[in-house]
Write an enzyme that holds these catalytic residues in place. Structure first.
Site, PDB file in Angstrom:
ATOM      1  CB  CYS A  64      -0.839   0.064   1.266  1.00 35.64           C
ATOM      2  SG  CYS A  64      -1.920  -1.348   1.475  1.00 35.64           S
TER       3      CYS A  64
ATOM      4  N   GLY B  44      -0.147   0.223  -5.110  1.00 32.44           N
ATOM      5  CA  GLY B  44      -1.462  -0.400  -4.938  1.00 32.44           C
ATOM      6  C   GLY B  44      -2.437   0.128  -5.959  1.00 32.44           C
TER       7      GLY B  44
ATOM      8  CG  ASN C  39       2.781   0.097   3.455  1.00 29.43           C
ATOM      9  OD1 ASN C  39       3.821   0.628   3.134  1.00 29.43           O
ATOM     10  ND2 ASN C  39       2.458  -1.097   3.008  1.00 29.43           N
ATOM     11  N   GLY C  40       1.359  -2.495   5.507  1.00 25.19           N
ATOM     12  CA  GLY C  40       1.998  -3.586   6.228  1.00 25.19           C
ATOM     13  C   GLY C  40       0.994  -4.651   6.579  1.00 25.19           C
TER      14      GLY C  40
ATOM     15  CE1 TYR D  83       8.030  -5.384  -9.635  1.00 26.77           C
ATOM     16  CE2 TYR D  83       7.054  -6.436  -7.727  1.00 26.77           C
ATOM     17  CZ  TYR D  83       6.945  -5.940  -9.005  1.00 26.77           C
ATOM     18  OH  TYR D  83       5.747  -5.989  -9.649  1.00 26.77           O
TER      19      TYR D  83
END
Ligand code: SF4
Length: 475
Positions: free
Chosen positions: A11, A37, A111-112, A251
């Site tokens: 995210c 996202g 986020n996570g 990435y």
């Protein structure tokens, strides 16, 4: 549509406090973070009395128009783009999540992935809590609401002490914004400044778009409170060994971002140079698999002296769905994204460079496409070690059994994808490329996790549930 066999980003978060164009700037912020996202996008804003929320499924530019942005009144805002790693892909899971509790309205963006979310959720449910989403972020809001601490900030910290795993969190109230990173620092979160106002973002590329100045990262275990133009910091969580996600550099993050204090482009170039040293080959041309393979290919080319050519062209304009032909076209799902340039590939010995191999199915199709365009030899090079284990910290890695490297040797994978040779970058070289490697998590390559992890199936069985029982994780 055939799926693109890549790890999925998690995210992106963006927050801004005390700026006359808060919602519009938050829109631009999450626009720059779109690569993190693509399933849903949302913005909450504060007019200092109330919070407003607009969110929906799809890309940022599709979800928001002038009318929606006009409804986001106020001078502070919190934006989020989401790819679902826990909880299904549905609009009730889109973030920010806005709740009205006895402490007042709160909007949260996360986020996570929490590693104890299921256990906490079951305990809360048994105490009467009702959940509106399947996202583990909602657990945090319940913990905040139930805390007996006097201030919201103290309740937030108490909730942080109860959750485990990976989180970069931003919470917006009518008066102020709180931001926090977990004690291991798995996911990035940075502070910047624009026109005298503080901004928070998952990656610094969001600052560049709005002409904000990057100030610093939020530290591991740090909680930051931003109100008007002042920033206060506290370190209320126990110290842990750093475990920043090394895949952000391989990435996920954009190459133009500074992540964990290092430019991603620099790390990727270094990875390419190391790869050329570890897996040299006689070849005519280096062809990156776009886009993430490009920076590393430049490094490989610089080190090896082999010229780089864009022999695969990516179509960037594919929506979330499209109409497939009725008659089957070989490798259609990959071909619609990548088109080979025959003139570059025909009759050549190719170094084909990508950032990872997950199931191996996409790599195989890319090799077939390059071979069909006339390549004489294909030497597949990967800027990461073999992925052998799942991630519990917010990256959607398939189950262990689906990861090709968990059951096959490098030779077998090479045969499966149809390349002439295959070379993976060693973990040692990856960590040297990102500098200061001891601060990184690399569990998906080593199967050694930096925190205690109870897999969700086990958490479920502790509550007497089968894997398909209530609330079973749907991806
Ligand atoms: S397990 Fe892999 S993908 Fe997950 S946080 Fe660690 S390095 Fe990143």
């Amino acid at each position: 549509m055939q799926t693109w066999d890549k790890l999925k980003e998690e995210c992106g978060i963006f927050g801004i406090v005390s700026h006359p164009e808060a919602a519009r700037i938050a829109y631009l912020g999450i626009y720059a973070l779109q690569h993190r996202g693509q399933e849903s996008a949302g913005i909450a804003s504060s007019d200092r009395k109330k919070l407003h929320l607009e969110k929906g499924m799809g890309y940022v530019a599709d979800v928001f128009d002038e009318m929606r942005l006009a409804r986001l009144q106020g001078d502070s805002a919190l934006g989020h783009v989401r790819y679902s790693t826990a909880g299904e892909s549905a609009d009730w899971n889109a973030q920010p999540i806005l709740v009205d509790c006895w402490r007042g309205p709160i909007a949260l963006a996360h986020n996570g992935n929490l590693t104890n979310a299921l256990s906490l959720r079951r305990e809360l449910e048994r105490d009467g809590a009702i959940f509106h989403s399947t996202s583990d972020s909602e657990v945090i809001l319940h913990l905040i609401s139930r805390s007996r601490r006097r201030s919201l900030q103290e309740a937030f910290v108490e909730a942080l002490r109860m959750i485990q795993g990976a989180y970069s969190l931003v919470l917006l109230t009518p008066e102020y914004l709180l931001a926090a990173r977990d004690p291991n620092g798995f996911r990035p979160l940075s502070i910047g400044r624009v026109d005298g106002s503080y901004v928070i973002a998952s990656e610094t590329c969001a600052f560049d778009l709005i002409n904000a100045e990057f100030i610093r990262d939020i530290e591991h275990g740090e909680v930051v409170r931003i109100e008007e133009n002042s920033l206060e910091s506290q370190l209320p969580l126990p110290k842990r060994n750093p475990a920043q996600c090394v895949f952000e550099h391989i990435y996920f993050s954009r190459p133009d971002s500074i992540v964990f204090g290092r430019t991603v482009n620099t790390s990727r170039r270094e990875m390419g140079k190391h790869l050329a040293r570890e897996h040299p080959v006689e070849a005519d041309v280096i062809v990156p698999v776009p886009d993430s393979g490009v920076s590393a290919s430049i490094g490989y080319s610089q080190e090896s002296g082999i010229p780089l050519e864009f022999g695969l062209i990516r179509n960037h304009y594919i929506g979330r769905t499209f109409i497939e032909p009725k008659q089957s076209i070989r490798n259609f799902g990959v071909k619609v994204k990548l088109n080979p340039v025959r003139e570059i590939l025909n009759g050549k010995r190719i170094v084909l460079l990508d950032d990872s191999i997950v199931r191996g199915t996409t790599s195989r199709k890319i090799v077939q496409i390059v071979r069909a365009a006339g390549a004489k030899e294909i030497h597949f090079r990967v800027t990461a070690p073999p992925i052998v284990a799942p991630c519990y910290y917010g990256i959607d890695i398939p189950t262990r059994g689906e990861l090709i490297a968990s059951t096959k040797s490098v030779e077998e994978i090479c045969r499966f994808i149809g390349a002439d040779t295959l070379g993976y970058l060693s973990l040692d070289a990856v960590l040297r490329s990102v500098m200061d490697g001891h601060r990184y998590c690399s569990a998906c390559f080593t199967d050694h996790y930096p925190t205690d992890v109870i897999p969700e199936e086990k958490q479920r069985s502790l509550f007497g549930e089968s894997e398909k029982g209530p609330g079973a994780k749907r991806r």
